[in-house]
Design a protein around this motif. Structure first.
Motif, PDB file in Angstrom:
ATOM      1  N   GLY A 268      11.700  -2.730   4.829  1.00  0.00           N
ATOM      2  CA  GLY A 268      12.634  -1.626   4.691  1.00  0.00           C
ATOM      3  C   GLY A 268      12.456  -0.572   5.772  1.00  0.00           C
ATOM      4  O   GLY A 268      11.360  -0.347   6.278  1.00  0.00           O
TER       5      GLY A 268
ATOM      6  N   GLY B  69      17.565   3.163  -0.366  1.00  0.00           N
ATOM      7  CA  GLY B  69      17.543   1.801  -0.873  1.00  0.00           C
ATOM      8  C   GLY B  69      18.823   1.424  -1.599  1.00  0.00           C
ATOM      9  O   GLY B  69      19.596   2.281  -2.039  1.00  0.00           O
TER      10      GLY B  69
ATOM     11  N   TYR C  48      14.093   3.084   5.664  1.00  0.00           N
ATOM     12  CA  TYR C  48      15.005   3.930   4.911  1.00  0.00           C
ATOM     13  C   TYR C  48      14.814   5.414   5.214  1.00  0.00           C
ATOM     14  O   TYR C  48      13.693   5.910   5.322  1.00  0.00           O
TER      15      TYR C  48
ATOM     16  N   HIS D 173       1.998  -1.716   2.040  1.00  0.00           N
ATOM     17  CA  HIS D 173       3.047  -2.162   1.128  1.00  0.00           C
ATOM     18  C   HIS D 173       2.499  -2.533  -0.251  1.00  0.00           C
ATOM     19  O   HIS D 173       2.960  -3.478  -0.873  1.00  0.00           O
TER      20      HIS D 173
ATOM     21  N   SER E  62      11.448  -7.383  -1.160  1.00  0.00           N
ATOM     22  CA  SER E  62      10.654  -6.182  -0.889  1.00  0.00           C
ATOM     23  C   SER E  62       9.905  -5.676  -2.112  1.00  0.00           C
ATOM     24  O   SER E  62       9.017  -4.828  -1.989  1.00  0.00           O
ATOM     25  N   ARG E  63      10.251  -6.201  -3.292  1.00  0.00           N
ATOM     26  CA  ARG E  63       9.543  -5.765  -4.510  1.00  0.00           C
ATOM     27  C   ARG E  63       8.156  -6.382  -4.607  1.00  0.00           C
ATOM     28  O   ARG E  63       7.339  -5.940  -5.413  1.00  0.00           O
TER      29      ARG E  63
ATOM     30  N   ASN F   4       9.957   3.192   2.619  1.00  0.00           N
ATOM     31  CA  ASN F   4      11.024   3.622   1.711  1.00  0.00           C
ATOM     32  C   ASN F   4      11.395   5.087   1.914  1.00  0.00           C
ATOM     33  O   ASN F   4      12.427   5.533   1.415  1.00  0.00           O
TER      34      ASN F   4
ATOM     35  N   SER G 173       4.574   1.863   0.856  1.00  0.00           N
ATOM     36  CA  SER G 173       5.768   2.089   1.687  1.00  0.00           C
ATOM     37  C   SER G 173       6.357   3.490   1.534  1.00  0.00           C
ATOM     38  O   SER G 173       7.483   3.740   1.970  1.00  0.00           O
ATOM     39  N   VAL G 174       5.614   4.397   0.918  1.00  0.00           N
ATOM     40  CA  VAL G 174       6.049   5.787   0.785  1.00  0.00           C
ATOM     41  C   VAL G 174       5.101   6.673   1.584  1.00  0.00           C
ATOM     42  O   VAL G 174       3.887   6.479   1.565  1.00  0.00           O
TER      43      VAL G 174
END
Length: 542
Positions: A421, A452, A423, A338, A289-290, A383, A352-353
């Motif tokens: 993700g 996470g 989350y 992403h 995911s990084r 995330n 992803s935020v």
């Protein structure tokens, strides 16, 4: 599934999961299958294969249910029941088949949850139901978790009555045991079939003798001939499984056929191939995911070529919204971006935020989809919401509440795919299980948790160390590293998508390269019935 240099590629991950699914499909294993065959009976999956139209596929729901659960009792593969959408006589139906090779088809807590989910999908999408009954009833060692509550065994029979009242056909075929409270299920259906050698009774011979002292054999108490000729409880008596399934197919040939096109107010245009082959997803999205990717590249593997129109492209860029066709079906899409972006004010924003602008944009877009009767596809790789002073000053909680409000009151069908993700509150805002998606799918690399792994490991480790110190135990460096590894391993196991699938958080784990095919099948189901409710939302904080 750790995120390091030795992690498998997406395609390798798919192959690992497929091998596990093949094992799950064996149910209770070779010996249990042999015992079922020795009784002259087919297994649950063999029955389904005999029943559905040749050369058609199944959309299986809850295949991973109870995965690595109930280990003290030897496990319960796929929760001892197979649930799937299939085609019978050119009609789409929900199939619910007890797997007698798994603890005699007894109901564990996850079994009830899985059957209830199948009934909910059938009810929401007006799918006829076929129950292939072969169950010993409640698994007694866990009866307190199966029997009484609103998400337990009894709710199944309540649903039978509600589904019937809604005019959705239900048919039951008793092909083995059907005992105790479970006997109500077939009798609450429109039509009941039963094979020779099966038993249908509220209490078996042993319990009858214990309760009232009466000695009676299984056939006299609740056999197929008795229920056909004396009690009149069943409608069709058949000699064996094959004859029973053939009769079922014949009966379904007289049901009203499905409309091949979506019903009003939904619509289906001419289907086009996507701009990129679906297998390109293996190269676009890395299980790590990084590693960043462009979500619009992913969309090119899913939507019909040339049909995507992005909504508010230049603002709130960490969520991509737009309309498109998938297999000709017109849809709205809400997808997490992403990779890092730069806002119009020059601020870097993390992929992803969910930021204030992206939440407000998504909320408005969801409202538009409801006005236009567009089913909504959510692609989750999130995330969570942005935190910190600047975000709080900007009203992130208010913006998130708007998105949740618009989503919660949505009247159009929703489909969710976890592509990475999932989350915290991001799971909620992007239509996690709690927000009633008609279907929720996940890729093998998906992770689902309140936060996470790195953040959670640090937090849990700190709590553990404080607890040890309160007990007078000082932790040295070596023990600290051992604790850290244990905490991380436990948390990684719980965030693994198989852990969530075992508990019903997702309906199916799918091959990313088959996502478009799965979505086309799902859209054909969710557009069968439109909600009668008008679209309305609650109070917004402004």
């Amino acid at each position: 599934m750790s995120e390091d240099s030795s992690s498998p590629t997406m395609q390798q991950l798919v192959e690992i999961f497929q091998a596990q699914q093949e094992k799950i499909a064996q149910g209770g294993g070779e010996k249990a299958i042999a015992r079922q065959h020795a009784k002259g009976r087919l297994t649950a999956r063999e029955r389904i294969a005999h029943l559905i139209d040749p050369n058609t596929t199944l959309l299986e729901i809850g295949e991973w249910a109870a995965y690595e659960m109930y280990t003290d009792y030897g496990g319960a593969v796929s929760a001892g029941v197979v649930t799937a959408v299939g085609q019978v006589q050119n009609r789409k139906v929900m199939l619910i088949a007890n797997d007698a090779t798994v603890k005699a088809g007894a109901f564990f807590p996850a079994t009830s949850k899985k059957v209830l989910r199948a009934q909910k999908i059938a009810f929401q999408n007006h799918l006829p139901l076929i129950y292939l009954v072969d169950s010993a009833g409640i698994f007694l060692p866990l009866q307190e978790d199966v029997f009484p509550d609103e998400d337990d065994f009894g709710r199944i029979f309540r649903n039978n009555a509600i589904i019937s009242a809604a005019g959705i056909p239900q048919t039951a075929a008793i092909m083995g045991n059907c005992v105790a409270g479970g006997g109500y299920l077939p009798v609450l259906c429109d039509e009941v079939l039963m094979t020779e050698g099966s038993g249908l009774y509220l209490a078996g011979p042993a319990l009858v003798k214990s309760a009232i002292g009466q000695v009676v054999d299984s056939e006299d108490l609740g056999g197929a001939q008795m229920h056909a000729a004396i009690s009149g409880t069943i409608d069709y008596r058949e000699p064996n499984d094959e004859a029973c399934l053939d009769r079922l197919r014949q009966l379904y040939g007289k049901h009203r056929p499905d409309d091949p096109k979506a019903v009003a107010p939904f619509f289906q245009n001419e289907s086009k191939e996507p701009a990129r082959p679906p297998k390109d997803i293996y190269e676009i999205v890395d299980p790590d995911s990084r590693k960043e990717y462009e979500v619009k590249d992913l969309l090119e593997c899913l939507v019909d070529e040339g049909t995507f129109d992005e909504y508010k492209e230049e603002i709130g860029q960490t969520i991509v919204c737009g309309t498109a066709n998938i297999g000709g079906y017109a849809v709205g899409i809400v997808a997490n971006q992403h990779h890092r972006v730069v806002s119009a004010s020059g601020q870097f924003e993390f992929g992803s935020v969910v930021y204030v602008e992206s939440a407000e944009k998504a909320a408005r877009f969801i409202m538009n989809c409801n006005q236009q009767w567009l089913p909504i596809l959510f692609l989750q790789d999130v995330n969570g919401f942005m935190v910190g002073r600047d975000s709080e000053h900007s009203g992130i909680i208010k913006a998130g509440a708007k998105m949740v409000n618009a989503l919660s009151n949505s009247r159009v069908p929703k489909i969710t795919v976890l592509t990475g993700g999932s989350y915290g509150a991001g799971n909620y805002a992007m239509c996690g299980k709690a927000f009633d998606p008609r279907f929720i799918f996940a890729w093998p690399n998906a992770r689902c948790a309140v936060m996470g792994g790195a953040q959670a490991t640090s937090t849990l480790l700190e709590i553990t160390i404080r607890s040890l110190k309160r007990d007078g135990h000082e932790v040295d460096a070596k023990e600290l590293e051992t604790l850290r590894q244990k905490v991380q391993a436990d948390y990684d196991r719980q965030t693994d998508v198989r852990y969530g699938a075992a508990r019903g958080w997702v309906d199916a784990i799918i091959d990313p390269a088959k996502t478009r095919d799965v979505l086309v099948d799902a859209l054909a189901l969710v557009t069968r019935k439109a909600s009668d409710e008008p679209y309305r939302v609650g109070v917004y904080q402004v």
